[in-house]
Design an enzyme around this catalytic site. Structure first.
Site, PDB file in Angstrom:
ATOM      1  N   ASP A   7       0.927  -1.188   0.026  1.00 17.63           N
ATOM      2  CA  ASP A   7      -0.105   0.214   0.039  1.00 17.63           C
ATOM      3  C   ASP A   7       0.751   1.222   0.009  1.00 17.63           C
ATOM      4  O   ASP A   7       0.495   2.260   0.589  1.00 17.63           O
ATOM      5  CB  ASP A   7      -0.897   0.043   1.323  1.00 17.63           C
ATOM      6  CG  ASP A   7      -0.164  -0.365   2.413  1.00 17.63           C
ATOM      7  OD1 ASP A   7       1.013  -0.173   2.519  1.00 17.63           O
ATOM      8  OD2 ASP A   7      -0.726  -1.052   3.594  1.00 17.63           O
ATOM      9  N   GLU A  25      -0.199  -9.153  -1.052  1.00 21.19           N
ATOM     10  CA  GLU A  25      -0.990  -8.743   0.391  1.00 21.19           C
ATOM     11  C   GLU A  25      -2.280  -7.808   0.074  1.00 21.19           C
ATOM     12  O   GLU A  25      -2.495  -6.715   0.559  1.00 21.19           O
ATOM     13  CB  GLU A  25       0.079  -7.879   1.281  1.00 21.19           C
ATOM     14  CG  GLU A  25      -0.123  -7.808   2.840  1.00 21.19           C
ATOM     15  CD  GLU A  25       0.647  -6.788   3.580  1.00 21.19           C
ATOM     16  OE1 GLU A  25       0.979  -5.550   3.156  1.00 21.19           O
ATOM     17  OE2 GLU A  25       1.484  -7.406   4.230  1.00 21.19           O
ATOM     18  N   GLU A  84      -1.919   4.941   3.347  1.00 25.33           N
ATOM     19  CA  GLU A  84      -1.969   3.529   2.885  1.00 25.33           C
ATOM     20  C   GLU A  84      -3.117   2.952   2.628  1.00 25.33           C
ATOM     21  O   GLU A  84      -3.580   2.150   1.728  1.00 25.33           O
ATOM     22  CB  GLU A  84      -1.250   2.692   4.046  1.00 25.33           C
ATOM     23  CG  GLU A  84       0.281   3.186   3.998  1.00 25.33           C
ATOM     24  CD  GLU A  84       0.747   4.196   4.859  1.00 25.33           C
ATOM     25  OE1 GLU A  84      -0.454   4.801   5.393  1.00 25.33           O
ATOM     26  OE2 GLU A  84       1.973   4.356   5.176  1.00 25.33           O
ATOM     27  N   HIS A  89       7.127   4.718  13.030  1.00 22.41           N
ATOM     28  CA  HIS A  89       7.137   5.435  11.609  1.00 22.41           C
ATOM     29  C   HIS A  89       6.010   5.947  11.081  1.00 22.41           C
ATOM     30  O   HIS A  89       6.153   6.473   9.651  1.00 22.41           O
ATOM     31  CB  HIS A  89       7.800   4.313  10.697  1.00 22.41           C
ATOM     32  CG  HIS A  89       6.941   3.482  10.136  1.00 22.41           C
ATOM     33  ND1 HIS A  89       6.454   2.417  10.744  1.00 22.41           N
ATOM     34  CD2 HIS A  89       6.505   3.304   8.728  1.00 22.41           C
ATOM     35  CE1 HIS A  89       5.730   1.755  10.092  1.00 22.41           C
ATOM     36  NE2 HIS A  89       5.698   2.099   8.698  1.00 22.41           N
ATOM     37  N   ARG A 133       2.969   7.849   9.347  1.00 22.49           N
ATOM     38  CA  ARG A 133       2.754   9.693   9.363  1.00 22.49           C
ATOM     39  C   ARG A 133       1.661  10.082  10.354  1.00 22.49           C
ATOM     40  O   ARG A 133       1.746  11.046  10.613  1.00 22.49           O
ATOM     41  CB  ARG A 133       2.051   9.804   8.059  1.00 22.49           C
ATOM     42  CG  ARG A 133       3.085   9.739   6.874  1.00 22.49           C
ATOM     43  CD  ARG A 133       2.638  10.074   5.576  1.00 22.49           C
ATOM     44  NE  ARG A 133       3.401   9.403   4.382  1.00 22.49           N
ATOM     45  CZ  ARG A 133       4.227  10.506   3.885  1.00 22.49           C
ATOM     46  NH1 ARG A 133       4.283  11.610   4.169  1.00 22.49           N
ATOM     47  NH2 ARG A 133       5.090   9.836   2.697  1.00 22.49           N
ATOM     48  N   HIS A 160      13.290   5.520  12.582  1.00 21.22           N
ATOM     49  CA  HIS A 160      13.034   5.501  11.109  1.00 21.22           C
ATOM     50  C   HIS A 160      13.334   6.810  10.713  1.00 21.22           C
ATOM     51  O   HIS A 160      12.964   7.867  11.255  1.00 21.22           O
ATOM     52  CB  HIS A 160      11.633   5.211  10.972  1.00 21.22           C
ATOM     53  CG  HIS A 160      11.064   4.981   9.329  1.00 21.22           C
ATOM     54  ND1 HIS A 160      11.067   5.837   8.535  1.00 21.22           N
ATOM     55  CD2 HIS A 160      10.868   3.884   8.547  1.00 21.22           C
ATOM     56  CE1 HIS A 160      10.584   5.316   7.471  1.00 21.22           C
ATOM     57  NE2 HIS A 160      10.384   4.038   7.479  1.00 21.22           N
TER      58      HIS A 160
HETATM   59  N1  UDP Z   1      12.715  -3.555   9.800  1.00 27.43           N
HETATM   60  C1  UDP Z   1      14.205  -3.776   9.468  1.00 27.43           C
HETATM   61  N2  UDP Z   1      15.048  -2.896  10.124  1.00 27.43           N
HETATM   62  C2  UDP Z   1      14.492  -1.918  11.157  1.00 27.43           C
HETATM   63  C3  UDP Z   1      13.341  -1.876  11.420  1.00 27.43           C
HETATM   64  C4  UDP Z   1      12.376  -2.669  10.729  1.00 27.43           C
HETATM   65  O1  UDP Z   1      14.785  -4.449   8.790  1.00 27.43           O
HETATM   66  O2  UDP Z   1      15.494  -1.194  11.941  1.00 27.43           O
HETATM   67  C5  UDP Z   1      12.115  -4.476   9.177  1.00 27.43           C
HETATM   68  C6  UDP Z   1      10.885  -5.300   9.895  1.00 27.43           C
HETATM   69  O3  UDP Z   1      11.535  -6.566  10.311  1.00 27.43           O
HETATM   70  C7  UDP Z   1       9.608  -5.415   8.953  1.00 27.43           C
HETATM   71  C8  UDP Z   1       9.687  -4.185   8.140  1.00 27.43           C
HETATM   72  O4  UDP Z   1      11.135  -3.482   8.362  1.00 27.43           O
HETATM   73  O5  UDP Z   1       9.636  -6.463   8.136  1.00 27.43           O
HETATM   74  C9  UDP Z   1       8.789  -3.122   8.452  1.00 27.43           C
HETATM   75  O6  UDP Z   1       8.650  -1.941   7.891  1.00 27.43           O
HETATM   76  P1  UDP Z   1       7.963  -0.446   8.326  1.00 27.43           P
HETATM   77  O7  UDP Z   1       7.777  -0.652   9.812  1.00 27.43           O
HETATM   78  O8  UDP Z   1       8.884   0.536   7.544  1.00 27.43           O
HETATM   79  O9  UDP Z   1       6.793  -0.789   7.383  1.00 27.43           O
HETATM   80  P2  UDP Z   1       5.327  -1.717   7.733  1.00 27.43           P
HETATM   81  O10 UDP Z   1       5.717  -2.920   8.318  1.00 27.43           O
HETATM   82  O11 UDP Z   1       4.521  -0.750   8.641  1.00 27.43           O
HETATM   83  O12 UDP Z   1       4.890  -1.573   6.297  1.00 27.43           O
END
Ligand code: UDP
Length: 378
Positions: A100, A122, A136, A217, A219, A249
């Site tokens: 998203d 997804e 998203e 992270h 918004r 982040h």
């Molecule tokens: N992650 C990572 N390093 C970090 C923090 C998170 O590799 O320092 C990974 C985590 O394991 C997960 C993904 O990043 O798979 C999550 O990304 P994010 O939180 O940016 O986005 P969302 O999951 O909300 O789409």
């Protein structure tokens, strides 16, 4: 499956979570039809996630520059153009997107303009609230009507798609590819102690204290929300004697977190960690606090409790599985939730988000359909 004519599938990713979740699809495609897979990095997150592609030996055929400026509209419109040009160069029979993000929507629109069928990995996640998560929730809903293959991670996501009148034959419930990525990373970590070493010193720094791993992270977590989260994390560290590790982040309005938590004993603020290091930390954690979607799924699969810094989640399976609990942006709810979780055994690892074989199902379906079916209209 091996057709006599050349087929190509263009996988488009641009943010860290998309790279993590599309990597298994790229590997599965490469295993089945190495000549058919092309990878495009949109440049949305210029750095985060690229190390993972390197580690997996995926060299993007298209490595695009991020459109200039921070305005969300310019980012989206710029990527419709740059990804569109990449599609023209690669001339794929299908475009694969995930989730998203702005990259997801831009790549989908660019493919749609060219009458190229879209595979959405997804698909069907819905919070039911266009403002949370923003943008998203809107982006994933907009992709649905122009998608040919909807790969739902769970039965609930498939049901959401049916409620939006998506044809049954276009929906396939496959599991979430993040579980494939997690299994892949765990196997690599178990085989190679040189991976994820950034986590080693952080774990040692805890000196045996329970580790609380946190990320923020979204918004919608504005400055006020960040202040509350910082206050909750600070009282958790002070009252429970835990070690807090917080990779910041780059996008987060993280000033309040730095101000309140920087220099505090038993708190480590770090840059974002590479995926192997982050997986090592999740495995070592006693508790995870996060607003991330992917981390809710990973924590559930690993059997780690996760306090979700949001009022709503589209991953209700994580709550039902007993691994996730919503605490919003409330310092007291965060502290109370953490105390409760620290006082009871960790949850049992759950397969509610998949069995780690989602990517193979996705690759098989797409390759079968584009090899054997020349009527490609969505
Ligand atoms: N992650 C990572 N390093 C970090 C923090 C998170 O590799 O320092 C990974 C985590 O394991 C997960 C993904 O990043 O798979 C999550 O990304 P994010 O939180 O940016 O986005 P969302 O999951 O909300 O789409």
């Amino acid at each position: 499956m091996k057709g006599s004519f050349f087929v190509s599938v263009l996988i488009v990713a641009g943010t860290r979570p998309e790279i993590i979740k599309l990597l298994p699809v790229a590997l599965a495609m490469r295993e089945r039809r190495g000549d058919a897979m092309r990878f495009c990095h949109s440049g949305q997150h210029a750095e985060m996630g690229r190390d993972l592609l390197d580690a997996a030996g995926i060299l993007p055929e298209e490595a695009l520059d991020r459109p200039a400026g921070n305005d969300i509209g310019r980012l989206l419109s710029g990527m419709i153009t740059t990804i569109g040009a990449a599609i023209d160069r690669q001339d794929p029979k299908a475009v694969v997107v995930q989730g998203d993000t702005a990259t997801t929507l831009a790549a989908s629109l660019a493919a749609y303009h060219r009458h190229i069928p879209i595979a959405h990995v997804e698909a069907g996640l819905r919070s039911g609230n266009l403002a949370r998560p923003w943008p998203e929730e809107g982006y994933r809903r907009m992709v649905t009507p122009i998608t040919r293959w909807h790969f739902a991670p769970t039965e609930a996501a498939a049901t959401a798609l049916r409620c939006e009148n998506v044809a049954e034959g276009a929906i396939e419930t496959v599991g979430n590819t993040v579980i494939d990525a997690l299994h892949w990373a765990c196997a690599r970590l178990d085989a190679d102690s040189a991976l994820g070493t950034a986590a080693g010193s952080l774990i040692e720094g805890a000196q045996g204290r329970p580790i609380v791993l946190a990320t923020v992270h979204r918004r919608e977590a504005d400055e006020t929300a960040m202040r509350r989260i910082a206050a909750g994390l600070l009282s958790l560290v002070e009252s429970e004697g835990v070690q807090l590790i917080l990779p910041l982040h780059p996008r987060s309005e993280s000033a309040p977190l730095r101000e309140r938590l920087g220099g505090v004993p038993r708190v480590t603020l770090t840059d974002p960690l590479d995926y192997f290091a982050f997986v090592r930390l999740m495995r070592a954690a006693r508790l995870i606090v996060s607003d991330s979607g992917g981390i809710q799924e990973e924590a559930t699969a690993l059997g780690r409790p996760v306090l979700v810094l949001r009022d709503v989640t589209e991953r209700r399976e994580a709550i039902a599985a007993g691994s996730a609990r919503l605490v919003g942006y409330d310092a007291e709810a965060l502290l109370a939730g953490a105390r409760w979780e620290l006082s009871r055994p960790m949850p049992t690892p759950s397969t509610v988000f998949g069995d780690g074989r989602a990517a193979g199902r996705i690759a098989d379906r797409i390759l079968n359909d584009i090899s054997g079916d020349l009527n490609l209209a969505p």
